[in-house]
Design an enzyme around this catalytic site. Structure first.
Site, PDB file in Angstrom:
ATOM      1  N   LYS A 493     -41.017  74.908 -37.361  1.00 42.42           N
ATOM      2  CA  LYS A 493     -40.332  75.334 -36.146  1.00 42.42           C
ATOM      3  C   LYS A 493     -41.151  74.935 -34.924  1.00 42.42           C
ATOM      4  O   LYS A 493     -42.332  74.586 -35.031  1.00 42.42           O
ATOM      5  CB  LYS A 493     -40.116  76.848 -36.167  1.00 42.42           C
ATOM      6  CG  LYS A 493     -41.401  77.668 -36.232  1.00 42.42           C
ATOM      7  CD  LYS A 493     -41.105  79.156 -36.281  1.00 42.42           C
ATOM      8  CE  LYS A 493     -42.410  79.953 -36.302  1.00 42.42           C
ATOM      9  NZ  LYS A 493     -42.166  81.405 -36.256  1.00 42.42           N
ATOM     10  N   TYR A 716     -56.107  70.669  -5.037  1.00 47.28           N
ATOM     11  CA  TYR A 716     -55.333  71.627  -4.264  1.00 47.28           C
ATOM     12  C   TYR A 716     -56.149  72.863  -3.882  1.00 47.28           C
ATOM     13  O   TYR A 716     -56.989  73.349  -4.663  1.00 47.28           O
ATOM     14  CB  TYR A 716     -54.112  72.085  -5.062  1.00 47.28           C
ATOM     15  CG  TYR A 716     -52.987  71.070  -5.113  1.00 47.28           C
ATOM     16  CD1 TYR A 716     -52.366  70.634  -3.948  1.00 47.28           C
ATOM     17  CD2 TYR A 716     -52.544  70.563  -6.330  1.00 47.28           C
ATOM     18  CE1 TYR A 716     -51.332  69.715  -3.991  1.00 47.28           C
ATOM     19  CE2 TYR A 716     -51.507  69.642  -6.393  1.00 47.28           C
ATOM     20  CZ  TYR A 716     -50.903  69.220  -5.207  1.00 47.28           C
ATOM     21  OH  TYR A 716     -49.880  68.305  -5.255  1.00 47.28           O
TER      22      TYR A 716
END
Length: 821
Positions: A493, A716
């Site tokens: 999965k 940033y």
């Protein structure tokens, strides 16, 4: 080609022949999925912890194989089978090894045996390239150095072989003496002693003693005296009958005394003294491992008295060795198996076996170049290759090179031939490769990397590399803990925990797991569309997807009465009888599942003829934590009580499963009929991490390097600040690729050229910055985000999460590269 009769083989394997003694054998088969020829083939039914070759005998009989080596107690029906021949032995693996040891004794030629902790395969491949013009060589394919790989390699010796080169690896005491009897080396080479496979040895010295057993009765042993443990044991000899040694050293007198090693930008100058003469080689590598490997090759060439000019020329041009076979995404919904730089008949067979595993495609194609230095005449070689390819279900065959073109009449079907790689590339657009698996197999001189560039899907350089050999190692680690009758379901999965979809499912199907587990119906449909035929359990099926689930023969987890009633309605409308369902019980997780007070009502509903309960299962809350073992035991007791009540109400067999990866390791008494393997397959275990192998390496490359003056800020919000003039690298990976922002601002270290480099400033969406001050690095150099040395477990700890979240968070835009060593 060697030919032996069954009578001979029975004698040499100490077995009893039931059948015709004069039947001739030319081919050996160990894997029923890898048949090269049905005629004159002998199948050894090898048994092991996780497999039993005897179960494939009926299938092979139907295919036309009629000669077998078996263990009597494993296959009692042999007397009832007509027109077949059986050799009965105590142990089929031991019999195979004895037979190949007998085969080896028929060759009075030099045989080089190579062992060591690292570098075996590289040294073997470089020796082949350095000596192939002086000798017709038979060598181990790939990394075939195990108890099965070594005899498979030595079996390839033939009457044209002038030199054998075989590597031998071990993981525990008692193994090497068996390999010695098979290889019987006349020249031995031990590279080094280090940590790999240390877990089964008390010390490096014990491991070195075991490895040196390969060289019993060896004429000459080649080694580096700077490896102190090896030198000590080789000098003492410890009962080893080694007549001579050939040594090299950087520090003290030796046959080859290394005087100077000078590293340049992309090459290394090495000067050395041998037999009172000074020599120099110029290697196209600068890393220490390659330098050590090349000096070993130098020693072997000196031992064989190769002219110094030839030695210099060969070592100056040592090519990179493709140590692995890669599975890449191609254009137009293709997959590429990239096995270039290395081409011979044995490795071609291995590559075609891997090609045949790609069940996601009906069409399978091969692009092959001329093969050099095979030890066979061109007519014999290409007739043999044609027989191999014609026997397989190959959609398209492309031959590149003058020799293949000259022998194109041997090939049948959809075929085309080109004199050289350029001619093929000029026509590649007209060939319209699409929806197929393509094997690229080429000798280095053909520069097949140009074809890879044309056919490979263009994505940015950030990639997750998946080691399929390590994945299978982990599968077998858990399988070895199971009782013979216990089934195994593997969870694929969430894109196989970030590792891939059908690529992982394909190899699990090839290795005969019993079930696959996915989270949603879409995941199961994708697997079905890509050729996966194994039973698939869908753990979280939505009611609206039930019709599609049935269309693709998926099996639902049923966890509520609403889901059960809706699914029964669909089965009834479609007039389906006994559709397999899996009942989920809530024993303490308190997510999905039926509670204890709902069991009586559940029993009444599941007796419907439309449905059949295939399994009953539950989910452990904290199987990895000893502190919660008392709660785990309560879950076990409740699960037994609830499941027993359901099973006793049914008149058929039902499987049960509750153990996950940690549960398999810690609670063997609760294996029941099946277990579920999840994160352990992908190399993560809180209990036995040292015994599992990492399968995932997250990589990128340096886009730019710049010098930033002290006190400037980076990134940033000016979060990164350098206090000295700093060398900063920018790499194309960010939080959109799966690198958490929590790894920024020095909280994680990547690896560049074996040195650690800290992140600087905030992680951006598509890139981040690393501090390369003090690290030798150039633009384009590889960067390891996490891997074997800076592990995902360390990263998870640093950013306060779990490895599951990191793996499943790696973006789909990151290309996955699958490889086999």
């Amino acid at each position: 080609m060697a030919v032996y009769c069954l009578k001979q083989i029975a004698e040499k394997t100490e077995g009893k022949l039931v059948g015709l003694p004069e039947v001739e054998i030319k081919n050996i088969l160990l894997d029923s999925r890898s048949i090269y020829s049905f005629k004159n083939t002998l199948f050894f039914a090898i048994t092991g912890k996780n497999h039993n070759g005897h179960q494939y005998i009926p299938e092979l009989l139907n295919k036309g194989i009629n000669c077998f080596v078996i263990e009597k107690n494993e296959f009692n029906n042999y007397k009832k089978i007509k027109n077949a021949n059986f050799i009965l032995v105590q142990n089929t693996l031991s019999a195979f090894q004895k037979f190949v040891a007998f085969h080896r004794k028929n060759f009075e030629i030099p045989i080089i045996g190579i062992t060591g902790s690292n570098g075996k395969t590289m040294v073997k491949e470089w020796l082949f390239r350095a000596l192939q013009e002086q000798f017709v060589i038979t060598r181990s394919p790939k990394s075939y150095n195990s108890q099965i790989g070594v005899p498979l390699s030595v079996w390839q010796l033939n009457n044209k072989t002038e030199l054998g080169i075989f590597e031998a690896g071990i993981s525990e005491p008692g193994e090497m003496i068996k390999l010695n009897r098979i290889i019987q080396p006349t020249v031995g080479l031990i590279t080094n002693i280090g940590p790999p496979h240390q877990e089964n040895f008390e010390s490096f010295e014990q491991k070195a003693r075991e490895k040196l057993k390969l060289f019993e009765n060896c004429k000459t042993l080649i080694y580096c005296t700077d490896q102190l443990i090896i030198h000590k044991l080789a000098t003492e000899k410890n009962g080893l009958d080694i007549k001579n040694t050939f040594t090299w050293s950087r520090k003290k007198p030796a046959d080859l005394r290394i005087q100077k090693i000078k590293k340049q930008a992309d090459r290394t100058l090495i000067s050395g003294e041998f037999a009172r003469n000074n020599y120099e080689i110029n290697l196209p590598y600068t890393d220490n491992a390659s330098i050590e490997n090349a000096i070993h090759v130098w020693c072997v060439m000196l031992y064989f008295k190769i002219h110094p000019n030839i030695i210099a020329q060969k070592l100056n041009t040592l090519p990179p060795v493709a140590m692995r076979m890669e599975l890449l995404n191609g254009n137009d919904n293709c997959s590429l198996i990239n096995d270039i730089y290395n081409s011979d008949f044995d490795s071609l067979k291995i590559a075609i076996d891997f090609l045949e595993q790609q069940n996601q495609y009906k069409k399978k194609s091969i692009i092959l170049s001329d093969i050099f230095q095979s030890g066979m005449s061109s007519g014999e070689l290409y007739a043999k290759i044609a027989r191999l390819i014609n026997s397989k279900n190959i959609h398209r065959f492309v031959g590149i090179g003058n020799k293949l073109t000259n022998f194109k009449s041997n090939f049948t079907g959809n075929i085309s031939f080109y004199k050289n790689t350029t001619d093929f590339i000029n026509e590649i657009e007209h060939l319209k490769f699409s929806n197929e698996a393509i094997l690229l197999k080429g000798s280095r001189t053909f520069q097949f990397e140009q074809i890879t560039e044309k056919l490979q899907e263009k994505t940015h350089s950030t990639r997750l590399e998946i080691n399929l050999d390590s994945l299978i190692h982990n599968l077998n680690f858990f399988r070895a803990k199971l009782y013979p009758a216990t089934k195994i379901m593997v969870m694929v999965k969430a894109f196989s925990y970030g590792s891939g979809s059908f690529e992982i499912a394909n190899i699990l199907q090839y290795h005969n797991v019993d079930y696959l587990g996915v989270a949603f119906v879409d995941e199961g449909i994708s697997l079905r569309k890509n050729g996966i035929t194994l039973p698939i359990l869908v753990l979280n099926p939505e009611i609206k997807s039930f019709s599609q689930l049935v269309d693709y023969e998926l099996e639902p987890e049923i966890f509520s009465f609403k889901a059960l009633q809706n699914f029964q309605n669909i089965a009834s409308k479609r007039k389906i009888r006994q559709y397999p369902i899996h009942i989920k019980l809530d024993t303490g997780m308190h997510r999905l599942g039926f509670m204890e007070n709902e069991i009586d009502k559940l029993i009444q509903v599941i007796k419907s003829p439309d449905l059949k309960v295939k399994s009953i299962f539950s989910h452990l809350v904290a199987s990895e934590e000893q502190i919660h073992d008392s709660f785990s035991q309560k879950q076990f007791a409740l699960f037994k009580s609830m499941s027993d009540k359901i099973i006793n109400s049914l008149n058929y067999k039902v499987d049960r499963h509750i153990l996950n990866s940690s549960g398999i390791e810690r609670f063997p008494e609760m294996q029941m009929e099946m277990v579920r393997l999840g994160i352990g397959l992908y190399g993560i275990s809180p209990n036995n991490q040292a015994l599992l192998q990492n399968i995932s390496t997250f990589k990128t490359n340096i886009s730019q390097i710049k010098t930033i003056p002290k006190n400037d800020t980076i990134g940033y919000n000016r979060k990164g600040k350098v206090t000295v003039n700093s060398k900063i690298g920018i790499i194309p990976i960010g939080y959109a690729d799966g690198l958490s922002r929590l790894a920024g601002n020095g909280n994680w270290q990547v690896i560049v050229n074996n040195k650690r480099a800290s992140t600087v400033g905030n992680i951006c969406m598509d890139m981040c910055m690393i501090n390369l001050t003090g690290v030798e690095a150039n633009e384009g150099d590889e960067v390891i985000i996490f891997g074997n040395n800076n592990t995902i477990i360390e990263l998870a700890d640093k950013i306060k999460t779990i490895p599951y979240e990191i793996l499943t968070g790696i973006s789909q835009r990151v290309k996955r590269i699958y490889y086999k060593d």
